[in-house]
Design an enzyme around this catalytic site. Structure first.
Site, PDB file in Angstrom:
ATOM      1  N   HIS A   1      22.183   5.482  -6.700  1.00  0.00           N
ATOM      2  CA  HIS A   1      22.466   4.074  -7.001  1.00  0.00           C
ATOM      3  C   HIS A   1      23.383   3.938  -8.197  1.00  0.00           C
ATOM      4  O   HIS A   1      23.606   4.884  -8.944  1.00  0.00           O
ATOM      5  CB  HIS A   1      21.171   3.263  -7.224  1.00  0.00           C
ATOM      6  CG  HIS A   1      20.291   3.734  -8.346  1.00  0.00           C
ATOM      7  ND1 HIS A   1      19.188   4.543  -8.158  1.00  0.00           N
ATOM      8  CD2 HIS A   1      20.327   3.495  -9.684  1.00  0.00           C
ATOM      9  CE1 HIS A   1      18.591   4.777  -9.312  1.00  0.00           C
ATOM     10  NE2 HIS A   1      19.271   4.158 -10.277  1.00  0.00           N
TER      11      HIS A   1
ATOM     12  N   GLU B   1      13.507  -4.970 -11.281  1.00  0.00           N
ATOM     13  CA  GLU B   1      14.687  -4.446 -10.603  1.00  0.00           C
ATOM     14  C   GLU B   1      14.678  -4.766  -9.114  1.00  0.00           C
ATOM     15  O   GLU B   1      13.620  -4.923  -8.497  1.00  0.00           O
ATOM     16  CB  GLU B   1      14.770  -2.930 -10.819  1.00  0.00           C
ATOM     17  CG  GLU B   1      13.503  -2.190 -10.410  1.00  0.00           C
ATOM     18  CD  GLU B   1      13.467  -0.764 -10.939  1.00  0.00           C
ATOM     19  OE1 GLU B   1      13.687  -0.576 -12.141  1.00  0.00           O
ATOM     20  OE2 GLU B   1      13.225   0.145 -10.130  1.00  0.00           O
TER      21      GLU B   1
ATOM     22  N   GLN C   1      21.315  -1.001  -8.005  1.00  0.00           N
ATOM     23  CA  GLN C   1      20.057  -1.291  -8.685  1.00  0.00           C
ATOM     24  C   GLN C   1      20.346  -2.367  -9.737  1.00  0.00           C
ATOM     25  O   GLN C   1      20.988  -2.101 -10.749  1.00  0.00           O
ATOM     26  CB  GLN C   1      19.504  -0.034  -9.368  1.00  0.00           C
ATOM     27  CG  GLN C   1      18.185  -0.262 -10.089  1.00  0.00           C
ATOM     28  CD  GLN C   1      17.679   0.997 -10.782  1.00  0.00           C
ATOM     29  OE1 GLN C   1      18.432   1.692 -11.456  1.00  0.00           O
ATOM     30  NE2 GLN C   1      16.408   1.292 -10.607  1.00  0.00           N
TER      31      GLN C   1
ATOM     32  N   HIS D   1      24.250   2.357 -15.679  1.00  0.00           N
ATOM     33  CA  HIS D   1      24.162   3.804 -15.449  1.00  0.00           C
ATOM     34  C   HIS D   1      24.563   4.132 -14.021  1.00  0.00           C
ATOM     35  O   HIS D   1      24.604   3.256 -13.164  1.00  0.00           O
ATOM     36  CB  HIS D   1      22.755   4.335 -15.739  1.00  0.00           C
ATOM     37  CG  HIS D   1      21.666   3.787 -14.845  1.00  0.00           C
ATOM     38  ND1 HIS D   1      20.983   2.631 -15.115  1.00  0.00           N
ATOM     39  CD2 HIS D   1      21.141   4.254 -13.675  1.00  0.00           C
ATOM     40  CE1 HIS D   1      20.077   2.421 -14.177  1.00  0.00           C
ATOM     41  NE2 HIS D   1      20.154   3.391 -13.282  1.00  0.00           N
TER      42      HIS D   1
ATOM     43  N   GLU E   1      21.561   9.168 -14.464  1.00  0.00           N
ATOM     44  CA  GLU E   1      20.186   9.345 -13.986  1.00  0.00           C
ATOM     45  C   GLU E   1      20.204  10.375 -12.860  1.00  0.00           C
ATOM     46  O   GLU E   1      21.151  10.415 -12.072  1.00  0.00           O
ATOM     47  CB  GLU E   1      19.669   7.989 -13.483  1.00  0.00           C
ATOM     48  CG  GLU E   1      18.258   7.986 -12.928  1.00  0.00           C
ATOM     49  CD  GLU E   1      17.839   6.583 -12.434  1.00  0.00           C
ATOM     50  OE1 GLU E   1      18.579   5.600 -12.666  1.00  0.00           O
ATOM     51  OE2 GLU E   1      16.781   6.486 -11.796  1.00  0.00           O
TER      52      GLU E   1
HETATM   53  N1  CMX Z   1      25.650   3.683 -21.239  1.00  0.00           N
HETATM   54  C1  CMX Z   1      26.467   4.330 -22.110  1.00  0.00           C
HETATM   55  N2  CMX Z   1      26.184   4.461 -23.437  1.00  0.00           N
HETATM   56  C2  CMX Z   1      25.028   3.927 -23.861  1.00  0.00           C
HETATM   57  C3  CMX Z   1      24.130   3.252 -23.002  1.00  0.00           C
HETATM   58  C4  CMX Z   1      24.491   3.139 -21.644  1.00  0.00           C
HETATM   59  N3  CMX Z   1      23.699   2.525 -20.776  1.00  0.00           N
HETATM   60  N4  CMX Z   1      23.070   2.837 -23.718  1.00  0.00           N
HETATM   61  C5  CMX Z   1      23.281   3.227 -24.990  1.00  0.00           C
HETATM   62  N5  CMX Z   1      24.466   3.872 -25.069  1.00  0.00           N
HETATM   63  C6  CMX Z   1      25.075   4.447 -26.271  1.00  0.00           C
HETATM   64  C7  CMX Z   1      25.220   3.393 -27.357  1.00  0.00           C
HETATM   65  O1  CMX Z   1      26.431   2.700 -27.200  1.00  0.00           O
HETATM   66  C8  CMX Z   1      25.177   4.223 -28.613  1.00  0.00           C
HETATM   67  O2  CMX Z   1      26.452   4.734 -28.890  1.00  0.00           O
HETATM   68  P1  CMX Z   1      27.111   4.581 -30.351  1.00  0.00           P
HETATM   69  O3  CMX Z   1      26.190   5.366 -31.252  1.00  0.00           O
HETATM   70  O4  CMX Z   1      28.461   5.174 -30.195  1.00  0.00           O
HETATM   71  O5  CMX Z   1      27.110   3.109 -30.627  1.00  0.00           O
HETATM   72  C9  CMX Z   1      24.254   5.386 -28.255  1.00  0.00           C
HETATM   73  O6  CMX Z   1      24.211   5.435 -26.823  1.00  0.00           O
HETATM   74  C10 CMX Z   1      22.841   5.181 -28.760  1.00  0.00           C
HETATM   75  O7  CMX Z   1      22.562   3.836 -28.527  1.00  0.00           O
HETATM   76  P2  CMX Z   1      21.257   3.080 -28.969  1.00  0.00           P
HETATM   77  O8  CMX Z   1      21.579   1.686 -29.245  1.00  0.00           O
HETATM   78  O9  CMX Z   1      20.522   3.917 -29.970  1.00  0.00           O
HETATM   79  O10 CMX Z   1      20.575   3.050 -27.572  1.00  0.00           O
HETATM   80  P3  CMX Z   1      19.093   3.153 -27.166  1.00  0.00           P
HETATM   81  O11 CMX Z   1      18.155   3.185 -28.309  1.00  0.00           O
HETATM   82  O12 CMX Z   1      18.892   2.117 -26.130  1.00  0.00           O
HETATM   83  O13 CMX Z   1      19.049   4.595 -26.451  1.00  0.00           O
HETATM   84  C11 CMX Z   1      19.252   5.737 -24.400  1.00  0.00           C
HETATM   85  C12 CMX Z   1      19.984   4.957 -25.491  1.00  0.00           C
HETATM   86  C13 CMX Z   1      20.275   6.209 -23.394  1.00  0.00           C
HETATM   87  C14 CMX Z   1      18.538   6.937 -25.030  1.00  0.00           C
HETATM   88  C15 CMX Z   1      18.209   4.766 -23.751  1.00  0.00           C
HETATM   89  O14 CMX Z   1      18.913   3.667 -23.224  1.00  0.00           O
HETATM   90  C16 CMX Z   1      17.391   5.430 -22.672  1.00  0.00           C
HETATM   91  O15 CMX Z   1      16.414   6.112 -22.939  1.00  0.00           O
HETATM   92  N6  CMX Z   1      17.790   5.233 -21.365  1.00  0.00           N
HETATM   93  C17 CMX Z   1      17.047   5.798 -20.249  1.00  0.00           C
HETATM   94  C18 CMX Z   1      16.077   4.810 -19.643  1.00  0.00           C
HETATM   95  C19 CMX Z   1      16.765   3.602 -19.042  1.00  0.00           C
HETATM   96  O16 CMX Z   1      17.942   3.370 -19.219  1.00  0.00           O
HETATM   97  N7  CMX Z   1      15.947   2.826 -18.287  1.00  0.00           N
HETATM   98  C20 CMX Z   1      16.424   1.627 -17.591  1.00  0.00           C
HETATM   99  C21 CMX Z   1      16.819   1.939 -16.162  1.00  0.00           C
HETATM  100  C22 CMX Z   1      15.611   2.314 -15.314  1.00  0.00           C
HETATM  101  C23 CMX Z   1      15.980   2.834 -13.926  1.00  0.00           C
HETATM  102  O17 CMX Z   1      17.124   3.159 -13.652  1.00  0.00           O
HETATM  103  O18 CMX Z   1      15.034   2.900 -13.078  1.00  0.00           O
HETATM  104 CO    CO Z   2      18.442   3.698 -12.085  1.00  0.00          CO
END
Ligand code: CMX
Ligand code: CO
Length: 147
Positions: free
Chosen positions: A7, A43, A60, A84, A134
């Site tokens: 997705h 979602e 998604q 993502h 993912e």
């Molecule tokens: N795509 C690209 N970059 C991203 C991002 C995204 N979706 N989300 C955060 N970032 C970047 C930020 O821009 C930041 O970069 P800079 O330091 O250059 O500014 C860096 O990652 C850290 O950002 P943050 O504000 O500290 O972000 P978070 O605390 O939200 O942590 C992440 C980022 C990826 C670890 C967290 O979003 C995560 O654990 N994601 C996995 C879970 C998820 O996304 N669940 C929702 C979807 C569920 C599903 O698909 O089923």
């Molecule tokens: Co997903």
């Protein structure tokens, strides 16, 4: 070990309005709608190809259910848009291990529960050219576990 695009995840504020846009504009329909408390998101999965089973591809659509969730933080920083990409695999531990061996941080080990009964993990966007990635394994022979 990657077999298809499982997705594309799209962050939005209003799930109903966004579902409506994809229905109106492309004729897509909702296969599954659920809340994932662990991910802090509600979602909807909209099928985008004619393939059934574990190789199907979806949009998604994600809206936050709590302010401290990844989707809420993304919306606050960047606004609505592509959140993502998700690659499908028949062997999630192997796909994650392969990425880890390349120095990519794997966020969930063991994997957690994703949409439609899948197992999921994420690769850190900072290790993937700023693309939150993912990895998804769908149980073989089962379209969904929870419908
Ligand atoms: N795509 C690209 N970059 C991203 C991002 C995204 N979706 N989300 C955060 N970032 C970047 C930020 O821009 C930041 O970069 P800079 O330091 O250059 O500014 C860096 O990652 C850290 O950002 P943050 O504000 O500290 O972000 P978070 O605390 O939200 O942590 C992440 C980022 C990826 C670890 C967290 O979003 C995560 O654990 N994601 C996995 C879970 C998820 O996304 N669940 C929702 C979807 C569920 C599903 O698909 O089923
Ligand atoms: Co997903």
């Amino acid at each position: 070990v990657i077999t298809h695009i499982a997705h594309i995840g799209i962050a939005c504020h209003d799930l109903d309005a966004t579902i409506n846009f994809y229905q109106r504009t492309y004729g897509l329909t909702v296969t599954s709608r659920e809340v994932n408390p662990e991910q802090g998101a509600q979602e909807a999965m909209l099928k985008i190809n004619d393939v059934d089973g574990e190789n199907a591809s979806y949009l998604q659509l994600l809206a936050p259910i709590s302010d401290d969730s990844p989707v809420a933080r993304f919306l606050a920083c960047r606004g609505e848009g592509v959140h993502h990409i998700a690659f499908g695999t028949a062997d999630l531990p192997s796909a994650a291990g392969h990425a880890r061996a390349q120095g990519v941080r794997v966020l969930y080990d063991p994997p957690r529960r994703g949409a439609m009964g899948s197992l999921i993990t994420f690769l850190h966007p900072k290790d993937c050219g700023s693309v939150l990635t993912e990895l998804v394994q769908t149980p073989v022979g089962k379209k969904t576990l929870n419908t």
